[in-house]
Design a protein around this motif. Structure first.
Motif, PDB file in Angstrom:
ATOM      1  N   LYS A 222       6.403  44.141  61.835  1.00  0.00           N
ATOM      2  CA  LYS A 222       5.715  43.712  62.739  1.00  0.00           C
ATOM      3  C   LYS A 222       6.375  42.493  63.111  1.00  0.00           C
ATOM      4  O   LYS A 222       7.508  41.078  62.745  1.00  0.00           O
ATOM      5  N   VAL A 223       6.963  42.451  65.010  1.00  0.00           N
ATOM      6  CA  VAL A 223       7.363  41.127  65.070  1.00  0.00           C
ATOM      7  C   VAL A 223       6.311  41.002  66.206  1.00  0.00           C
ATOM      8  O   VAL A 223       6.363  42.101  67.064  1.00  0.00           O
ATOM      9  N   ASP A 224       5.716  39.902  66.658  1.00  0.00           N
ATOM     10  CA  ASP A 224       5.636  39.652  67.485  1.00  0.00           C
ATOM     11  C   ASP A 224       4.100  40.711  67.971  1.00  0.00           C
ATOM     12  O   ASP A 224       4.039  41.149  69.137  1.00  0.00           O
ATOM     13  N   ARG A 225       3.210  40.814  66.543  1.00  0.00           N
ATOM     14  CA  ARG A 225       2.602  42.275  66.556  1.00  0.00           C
ATOM     15  C   ARG A 225       2.767  43.223  66.876  1.00  0.00           C
ATOM     16  O   ARG A 225       1.930  44.510  66.807  1.00  0.00           O
ATOM     17  N   ARG A 226       3.673  43.483  67.817  1.00  0.00           N
ATOM     18  CA  ARG A 226       4.882  44.945  67.544  1.00  0.00           C
ATOM     19  C   ARG A 226       4.835  45.530  66.819  1.00  0.00           C
ATOM     20  O   ARG A 226       6.121  44.709  65.655  1.00  0.00           O
ATOM     21  N   ALA A 227       4.817  47.075  65.744  1.00  0.00           N
ATOM     22  CA  ALA A 227       5.433  47.583  64.800  1.00  0.00           C
ATOM     23  C   ALA A 227       6.607  48.392  65.809  1.00  0.00           C
ATOM     24  O   ALA A 227       7.025  48.354  66.059  1.00  0.00           O
ATOM     25  N   VAL A 228       8.169  47.741  64.056  1.00  0.00           N
ATOM     26  CA  VAL A 228       8.477  48.031  64.066  1.00  0.00           C
ATOM     27  C   VAL A 228       9.406  49.245  62.782  1.00  0.00           C
ATOM     28  O   VAL A 228       8.836  48.799  62.003  1.00  0.00           O
ATOM     29  N   PRO A 229       9.580  50.405  63.188  1.00  0.00           N
ATOM     30  CA  PRO A 229      10.222  51.336  61.982  1.00  0.00           C
ATOM     31  C   PRO A 229      10.944  50.802  61.398  1.00  0.00           C
ATOM     32  O   PRO A 229      11.564  50.810  61.959  1.00  0.00           O
TER      33      PRO A 229
END
Length: 161
Positions: A55-62
């Protein structure tokens, strides 16, 4: 007979989408930086990257698995972390991404502790949870003391009566 080339995952060079993991180096879009994220398998039976979320800034990156992945991020400060399948942090770090720069981060799932290192090998871990093996060892030790200590206490009490 020739076959058309297979598209890479995700699409090859050209338009780079922020917060998408690419398996090859990418040029940073204007006003963005690139995170070159290396992830190891860990000493586990099931590879750690397949059960964790990046996660980057609480956004999931697959990120599909171990290896090196390239992620375009907007310039500025970022909270970067791996979490377990329930969302609890396993490793966290913070960095300030400079426009046009490539920032290397190596997430190392280890036998004792999980750590994050930068491109120079410096430990930049803000939080690194103990590995699953360390936690299991502590639990077994506590259970052993409770069980063996409890039975010794009961034997001592019954012997003194």
């Amino acid at each position: 007979m020739s076959y058309p080339p297979h598209p890479s995952y995700p699409p090859g060079p050209g338009a780079v989408t922020p917060l998408v993991a690419y398996p090859h180096p990418i040029p940073p879009p204007p006003g963005h930086a690139v995170l070159a994220v290396s992830v190891n398998r860990g000493p586990y039976l099931v590879p750690a990257p397949s059960t964790s979320k990046f996660k980057v800034d609480r956004r999931a990156v697959p990120i599909p698995g171990e290896g090196t992945w390239h992620v375009a991020v907007p310039a500025g400060p970022h909270d970067v972390r791996y979490t377990d399948f329930m969302g609890f942090p396993v490793m966290t770090t913070a960095l300030v991404a400079h426009p046009g720069a490539v920032h290397h981060l190596s997430f190392r799932f280890g036998g004792w502790r999980n750590r994050v290192h930068d491109g120079h090998g410096a430990d930049v871990t803000k939080f690194g949870m103990w590995s699953n093996y360390s936690i299991l060892l502590v639990i077994l030790l506590v259970l052993g003391v409770v069980c063996c200590g409890g039975s010794a206490l009961l034997a001592g009490l019954s012997g003194s009566a």
